[in-house]
Every structure is written in C-alpha cells, then in structure tokens.
Design an enzyme around this catalytic site. Structure first.
Site, short mmCIF file in Angstrom:
data_model
loop_
_atom_site.label_atom_id
_atom_site.label_comp_id
_atom_site.label_asym_id
_atom_site.label_seq_id
_atom_site.Cartn_x
_atom_site.Cartn_y
_atom_site.Cartn_z
CG LEU A 33 -1.99 -1.15 1.15
CD1 LEU A 33 -2.81 -1.01 2.45
CD2 LEU A 33 -2.71 -1.38 0.13
CG ASN A 35 2.18 4.75 -5.86
OD1 ASN A 35 1.54 5.77 -5.43
ND2 ASN A 35 2.77 4.66 -7.01
CG ASP A 58 8.56 -4.94 1.82
OD1 ASP A 58 8.73 -5.46 0.66
OD2 ASP A 58 9.35 -3.88 2.34
CG ASN A 99 11.03 -1.58 -2.72
OD1 ASN A 99 11.07 -1.98 -1.60
ND2 ASN A 99 10.63 -1.46 -3.75
CB SER A 124 10.76 -0.36 -17.86
OG SER A 124 10.78 1.12 -18.41
CE1 TYR A 148 10.96 1.70 -12.55
CE2 TYR A 148 11.54 2.85 -14.74
CZ TYR A 148 10.59 1.97 -13.87
OH TYR A 148 9.49 1.32 -14.44
CE LYS A 152 10.78 -1.96 -13.04
NZ LYS A 152 9.81 -2.68 -12.26
CG ASN A 178 5.46 5.79 -22.57
OD1 ASN A 178 6.29 4.98 -23.23
ND2 ASN A 178 5.84 6.86 -22.14
CG ASP A 292 12.03 13.42 -21.42
OD1 ASP A 292 12.10 12.40 -20.84
OD2 ASP A 292 11.26 14.29 -21.57
C1 UD1 Z 1 9.13 7.70 -18.55
C2 UD1 Z 1 10.45 7.42 -17.58
C3 UD1 Z 1 10.50 5.73 -17.90
C4 UD1 Z 1 9.45 5.04 -17.23
C5 UD1 Z 1 8.02 5.72 -18.06
C6 UD1 Z 1 7.03 5.02 -17.35
C7 UD1 Z 1 11.68 9.46 -17.76
C8 UD1 Z 1 13.13 9.90 -18.42
N1 UD1 Z 1 11.57 8.30 -18.28
O1 UD1 Z 1 9.14 7.66 -19.80
O2 UD1 Z 1 11.82 5.39 -17.39
O3 UD1 Z 1 9.48 3.78 -17.64
O4 UD1 Z 1 8.08 6.99 -17.70
O5 UD1 Z 1 5.88 5.24 -18.04
O6 UD1 Z 1 11.21 9.99 -17.01
N2 UD1 Z 1 6.08 15.03 -20.97
C9 UD1 Z 1 5.55 16.56 -21.24
N3 UD1 Z 1 5.21 16.97 -20.06
C10 UD1 Z 1 4.91 16.08 -18.89
C11 UD1 Z 1 5.16 15.08 -18.83
C12 UD1 Z 1 5.72 14.29 -19.87
O7 UD1 Z 1 5.83 17.27 -22.34
O8 UD1 Z 1 4.35 16.90 -17.91
C13 UD1 Z 1 6.47 14.37 -22.19
C14 UD1 Z 1 7.77 13.89 -22.29
O9 UD1 Z 1 8.86 14.90 -22.35
C15 UD1 Z 1 7.69 12.63 -23.15
C16 UD1 Z 1 6.15 12.36 -23.10
O10 UD1 Z 1 5.54 13.43 -22.37
O11 UD1 Z 1 8.10 13.25 -24.62
C17 UD1 Z 1 6.13 11.12 -22.29
O12 UD1 Z 1 6.63 11.18 -20.86
P1 UD1 Z 1 6.31 10.32 -19.94
O13 UD1 Z 1 5.15 10.03 -19.54
O14 UD1 Z 1 7.25 10.83 -18.38
O15 UD1 Z 1 7.19 8.92 -20.19
P2 UD1 Z 1 8.70 8.53 -20.73
O16 UD1 Z 1 9.43 9.95 -20.61
O17 UD1 Z 1 8.40 7.95 -22.07
#
Ligand code: UD1
Length: 335
Positions: A33, A35, A58, A99, A124, A148, A152, A178, A292
């Site tokens: 619990l 998250n 856990d 963890n 992932s 993280y 993995k 994603n 990113d």
């Molecule tokens: C992120 C993690 C990845 C993880 C995955 C889980 C990073 C660098 N990578 O991937 O390790 O496995 O989430 O789903 O954090 N974006 C915006 N504004 C925001 C949030 C995101 O523009 O507020 C954009 C990001 O730049 C990216 C896209 O949306 O282009 C997706 O972002 P996000 O959902 O965080 O996923 P990942 O970056 O692919």
C-alpha cells in the site's frame, strides 16, 4: 492457474488481476500500500465477482512471502511491486536498489525453493537506454539513464542467471512501453500519490483544473511536430499481454516488448484528449526535460508471433478511459 501477484493493487497490477480472472485464473494479492489504495481490493472483488485473498506485506519480506508460498502452492508469480518514479530514483538510489532488487531476488528464491515454475517480471522499455527505435528485444542493453532503469535491467540479468542455474523455471521479462488508460468500467485506473511524473496523469490533472497548465517539455525535437514521441499502450491491452505470457511461455527466459509499435507525440495526445473528451488542456512549451529522448516505440513482431499478442485499443480509447476514471475518482464532471 493460481498466481501470486505482488503490487496487485497498483495501476498495472490491478488491471492484470482483473485480466487473470477474465481468463479463469485466480490470484493472491500482496501489496504494501505504499502507492496503492486498499479500496482497490474491494473494487477488484466486485469487478470479478469473486473473493481475492489480499495481504498487506512487503514483497522483499522473505518470511511473509514464504508463508504464502507454503500456504497456497502457486503455479506462478507476477511481480509488479516496485518503486517507479524516475526522478526520485536519482535522489534516492539506495532505496531503489534495495527495494526493487531484493524483492525480485526474494521471489525468485522462493520460486526455486517451492518449485513454482513461472515468473512474470514487470520490466520497462527504459532498459533499452537511448538506442534508436524501433526497439527490438534482441538489442544489446546499454547503461540506462537513471537508477530506476538500472533496477529493471539488473533484475532482468539476475532472473536470467537464476533461470540458467534452475532450468525448470520459465521466466518472462515484459518490457512495457508507456501504459495509459483505465479499465472500461471506470473503476480501476492510475491514481498516483503526490505530484505525477508521467504525461497522462499530468493531462488529467490539468483537465480537471487541479494543475493550471501542462508543461510540454520541448517542441524542438526532430519529430514531425517537435514534441516527444512515445508508444502509448492501453493498460488493459498490457494486462492481457501478461495473461498470454503466463499461458504460453515454456522453460527458459523469454523477453517481450509490450507496446503498439505506433508513436504519438505530446501535441497529438493533447489534441486527442481535448477532442474525445470535449475538455480543454491548457499548456505551455518549456525546455526539454533532462534524460528525455525524441522518439521511442516498440518492435512488436516478437510478441505478436510468439504470444499472439495484438493491441486492440486506440489512442482515442486510451484518452477516453483515462478521463472517465479521473471523473469517477474526483467527482469531476466529464463534459
Ligand atoms: C518515463 C520514464 C521511464 C518510465 C516511464 C513509465 C523518464 C526519463 N523516463 O518515460 O523510465 O519507464 O516514464 O511510463 O522519466 N511530457 C511532457 N510534460 C509532462 C510529462 C511528460 O511534455 O508533464 C512528455 C515527455 O517529455 C515525453 C512524453 O511526454 O516526451 C512522455 O513522458 P512520460 O509519460 O514521462 O514517459 P517517458 O518519458 O517515456
């Protein structure tokens, strides 16, 4: 099959428990619990119309886990429990290594001790690092970009070594792209505690006016509209991928991407969300987020050919289901 599901009240775990029951399997849920909300347990029991044993524990607590293995004689383990916030993993690496690695090791040890043959691991696409897409399972893994991701990648290597020493074990390493969306009932979904990290929870928070605007991290990438492109997969499709892996894998280590093979940009996602849900998502463009990459999407042929895995849900389904869940949770009017 009777399965142990760690992290079974979390976002992906809960959808997978539902998918397991839809396919006539049963689950015992373990979740600490940290998250997830306990109310998800009741929701799941209602959705599957059955009782589901749940233990607040856990997954790295070997005594607690051993008691469950002795009691239930599982056919397999689906291991979702783990910390998953990329930024937090950079500031608290020890917590992440401690963890995420110890839980995987504990469960693998108990599978060997109790001759449980199937181990399905939540990996992932982050294990691919910054290699160019399409990302296929045969690529050599490079250093990932954060702790993280390292947990993995290291978990994958640990399970591979353990399987080699214990050949009767069947291991699936499922590399998620994603995941977004929510169960079509509107009762299960992603409900992160605190400030969200990923794009879709941010969009739903902006749409419900809990956050004034979305920060779009860069519009100067080499992509058609300049914003980052990702392979978004509906969580219910992803959950079904676990059931297929469980049912199909044989002895050995099997690696599968779970994605759609299609890329969607941040601007395309905002457009789809606003159009389908008839709600506005104000945004501003800000500098790129460190770490990113421009584009990631999956090579899907291996999962399709070996597991028969094909996604069914579109981006429109994903944004519709994400918003329905948000509205149900927070009492936000959906139009
Ligand atoms: C992120 C993690 C990845 C993880 C995955 C889980 C990073 C660098 N990578 O991937 O390790 O496995 O989430 O789903 O954090 N974006 C915006 N504004 C925001 C949030 C995101 O523009 O507020 C954009 C990001 O730049 C990216 C896209 O949306 O282009 C997706 O972002 P996000 O959902 O965080 O996923 P990942 O970056 O692919």
């Amino acid at each position: 099959m009777k399965l142990l599901v760690t992290g079974g009240l979390g976002y992906i775990g809960s959808h997978t428990v539902k998918a397991l029951y839809d396919h006539h399997h049963t689950a015992v849920i373990v979740d600490d619990l940290s998250n997830a909300k306990e109310s998800v347990h009741h929701t799941l029991e209602t959705l599957v119309n059955d009782t589901i044993p749940f233990y607040q524990a856990d997954a790295k607590d070997i005594d607690a886990m051993r008691a469950l293995f002795e009691n239930y004689h599982f056919d397999g383990v689906l291991h979702f429990a783990g910390h998953k916030a990329v930024g937090e993993s950079v500031s608290r690496p020890m917590m992440y290594y401690h963890n995420n690695l110890n839980s995987t090791l504990t469960l693998a040890q108990l599978c060997v001790e109790h001759r449980v043959s199937k181990f399905i691991f939540s990996s992932s696409a982050t294990v691919y690092g910054d290699q160019p897409s399409p990302l296929h399972e045969g690529l050599e893994l490079k250093k990932t970009t954060n702790p993280y991701g390292e947990t993995k990648a290291i978990s994958e290597r640990m399970l591979t070594d353990i399987q080699r020493a214990h050949p009767s074990l069947s291991v699936a390493l499922l590399r998620y792209f994603n995941p977004i969306g929510a169960d079509e009932s509107g009762l299960l979904g992603e409900d992160p505690q605190g400030i969200p990290n990923n794009l879709m929870p941010f969009i739903t928070n902006v749409a419900s006016q809990r956050i004034p605007q979305l920060n779009v991290y860069g519009d100067d990438y080499e992509t058609p509209d300049g914003t980052g492109v990702r392979d978004y997969i509906h969580v219910s499709d992803l959950a079904r991928g676990h059931v297929l892996a469980l049912e199909k894998i044989t002895e050995g280590v099997h690696i599968y991407n779970l994605g759609t093979g299609q890329g969607t940009s941040v601007f395309q996602m905002i457009e789809a969300f606003e159009r389908v849900n008839q709600v506005s998502v104000p945004y501003r463009v800000v500098p790129r987020r460190p770490g990113d990459v421009a584009i990631t999407y999956a090579a899907v042929e291996h999962a399709r050919d070996q597991l028969g895995f094909q996604t069914e849900k579109s981006i429109d389904d994903m944004v519709k289901d994400s918003w329905r869940f948000t509205c149900n949770q927070k009492g936000t009017p959906s139009s």
